[in-house]
Design an enzyme around this catalytic site. Structure first.
Site, mmCIF file in Angstrom:
data_model
loop_
_atom_site.group_PDB
_atom_site.id
_atom_site.type_symbol
_atom_site.label_atom_id
_atom_site.label_comp_id
_atom_site.label_asym_id
_atom_site.label_seq_id
_atom_site.Cartn_x
_atom_site.Cartn_y
_atom_site.Cartn_z
ATOM 1 N N GLY B 63 11.577 -18.435 17.984
ATOM 2 C CA GLY B 63 10.880 -17.253 18.473
ATOM 3 C C GLY B 63 11.400 -16.710 19.783
ATOM 4 O O GLY B 63 11.015 -15.617 20.186
ATOM 5 N N CYS B 272 0.676 -1.487 -9.208
ATOM 6 C CA CYS B 272 1.979 -0.850 -9.389
ATOM 7 C C CYS B 272 1.976 -0.043 -10.681
ATOM 8 O O CYS B 272 1.640 -0.555 -11.745
ATOM 9 C CB CYS B 272 3.090 -1.893 -9.423
ATOM 10 N N CYS B 275 4.862 -1.718 -13.122
ATOM 11 C CA CYS B 275 4.788 -3.079 -13.648
ATOM 12 C C CYS B 275 3.369 -3.648 -13.600
ATOM 13 O O CYS B 275 3.137 -4.755 -14.062
ATOM 14 C CB CYS B 275 5.753 -4.005 -12.920
#
Lengths: 202, 322
Positions: B63, B272, B275
């Site tokens: 980080g 979606c 799909c």
């Protein structure tokens, strides 16, 4: 006049670009998974007393920008100093605290980890990466590692190491984000112990 | 006269030897289709060593933003020069590369970066998330969970999460050193005071391994939970800002929040349209000038895999194709 055999240098990587890349991926994999030894299959034929995997780490990481500190046995070897001067061109420093990298041939006589560069609070990356040559790496060792890169815990040990070495490693971790990062190298394997890894002895 | 042969030449120089580097690199590169005029992966070897050293320190200090001497690349800043340099420093001839831009393999940025690496390394490329060894991404984490042997390279525009709160680099350095992240919590609190909830939806700050607050790059906060204890290594490159940072595998990544306003990801009321997925990040597509719109997976490989497996969304069932 100097005989030709005295100035003959051992070669570096067979293929500088590809072998550097392969070695780096091994080093990156080792650093990303502390205590997990990674095999280096393209290590160079390094001059005594440098082990091939340590040689690969040096050829991969060192250049004009990286002051290097050599442990006593390494410093005494003219062949090794010439090898590093030719292939890496890295300046050598007297004080371990000033080094970006350190190469330790004999871990039993190395200075304490606190003697190396620790980085600063603002720039903890400016600390020494210590390459320690060892005879063997063990994944069933006495040190139980935890931290980033380790799913649960990882057992690790290396031989030979001094008696208080693991105390030093623990102290090194406790100063996080300051501290050194360790790369252990045998003839054909490397393992890493970054400062982010905590450990207990089991 | 200097006609001595280079010491480590392993194959013949390409005839159009337009080399700016020392020549060793290009001669050593024997990748099949690579353009021999360039060193393998474009960068010279000293630059790669510099980036590689920064990467090792970045992995050792999860980080933390490691400064590096970012090079000018043959593409403008903002096009992923940081991610490209990271990928160039790690990629080898055996790698299989996937490049995505907002989840899609076929958008301009992804296509040009993929072509850049095909030309300079000759590596195999793929759109299959599971087949890739290196995935370079702009602003998305693939929906399919990544594996141990994969590396995810993020393109980062502004690596400093505190930059819009404190413009001075000297001050943000000190704030990270002191772990003085109160200002970031104030920003999130102001979101709650103004909007009733934390309105930050992308580049949502995370705490890495309990120490450094890190910008996950402008990924939607939807992807933050995937970064937590991911099996793959995550590397971040910011070219213009000259910073590299990393999250090792299996590292704790916590999105900042409050006890009474816990972190949560965005949800959609629709699925979606192609799909039918209900668990993916959806892009809104405007389909006509009468307010028509549909939502589709932003991860094109995920959507195609689902459709190939027989999943059908509403628009696809009605015969509409995007």
């Amino acid at each position: 006049m100097t005989a030709i055999k005295d100035i003959a240098l051992k070669p570096g990587f067979d293929d500088l670009v590809m072998d550097s890349q392969r070695s780096f991926r091994a080093l990156l994999g080792a650093m990303a998974r502390p205590g997990n030894p990674v095999t280096l299959d393209c290590a160079p034929d390094a001059p005594e007393p440098m082990l091939p995997a340590a040689g690969a780490a040096c050829l991969t990481l060192l250049d004009l920008d990286t002051p290097l500190w050599l442990g006593a046995q390494a410093r005494e070897s003219e062949a090794l100093r010439r090898y590093l001067a030719f292939h890496c061109g890295c300046p050598l420093v007297e004080q371990p605290a000033e080094a970006a990298f350190a190469l330790v041939v004999d871990p039993l006589t190395m200075p304490p980890l606190s003697a190396f560069g620790q980085g600063t609070a603002e720039y903890p990356d400016r600390s020494t990466t210590v390459i320690i040559q060892v005879r063997a790496l063990h994944v069933e060792g006495q040190a139980l590692l935890r931290g980033p890169g380790i799913a649960n815990s990882q057992r690790f040990d290396a031989t030979p190491l001094s008696l208080d070495f693991w105390d030093q490693v623990r102290a090194n971790h406790e100063t996080f984000p300051l501290g050194v990062d360790l790369l252990f190298a045998t003839a054909d394997r490397v393992a890493a112990l970054p400062r982010s890894t905590s450990l207990e002895i089991v | 006269m200097n006609e001595t042969a280079p010491i480590r030449r392993t194959s013949a120089l390409p005839e159009s030897g337009d080399l700016h580097s020392d020549g060793v690199g290009a001669t050593a590169s024997d990748a099949t289709a690579a353009d021999g005029a360039y060193n393998f992966a474009f960068l010279d070897e000293q630059t790669k060593r510099m980036i590689r050293r920064a990467l090792l320190k970045a992995v050792a200090i999860p980080g933390y933003q490691v400064p590096f001497a970012s090079r000018e690349m043959p593409m403008p800043y903002g096009w992923g020069t940081g991610g490209v340099q990271v990928t160039a420093a790690i990629i080898g001839p055996e790698d299989i590369l996937k490049v995505i831009d907002q989840g899609a393999d076929d958008t301009t940025n992804a296509v040009s970066i993929r072509q850049f690496f095909v030309r300079t390394t000759g590596v195999e490329t793929t759109t299959e998330t599971g087949d890739a060894t290196i995935i370079q991404t702009r602003h998305r984490v693939p929906e399919q969970p990544l594996q141990e042997d994969q590396i995810l390279v993020y393109q980062v525009p502004i690596p400093e999460p505190l930059r819009f709160l404190e413009p001075r680099e000297t001050e943000t350095r000190t704030m990270h050193a002191l772990r003085d992240y109160g200002l970031m919590h104030v920003k999130l609190y102001e979101d709650i005071a103004k909007h009733g909830h934390i309105a930050t939806t992308y580049a949502y700050p995370v705490l890495v391994n309990g120490h450094y607050v890190m910008d996950p790059s402008p990924t939607p906060k939807f992807d933050n939970p995937k970064m937590h204890e991911m099996a793959a290594l995550q590397l971040f490159g910011a070219g213009r800002e000259k910073r590299i940072y990393a999250i090792p595998p299996h590292t704790k990544v916590k999105s900042l929040d409050f006890e009474d306003h816990p972190f949560e990801v965005q949800r959609w009321s629709s699925c979606c349209a192609l799909c039918g997925a209900t668990d993916s990040f959806l892009d809104e597509i405007v389909t006509d000038d009468r307010g028509g719109r549909m939502f589709v997976c932003s991860d094109t490989h995920y959507c195609e895999t689902r459709r190939a497996a027989g999943h059908v969304g509403l628009a696809a069932a009605q015969g509409a194709e995007p």
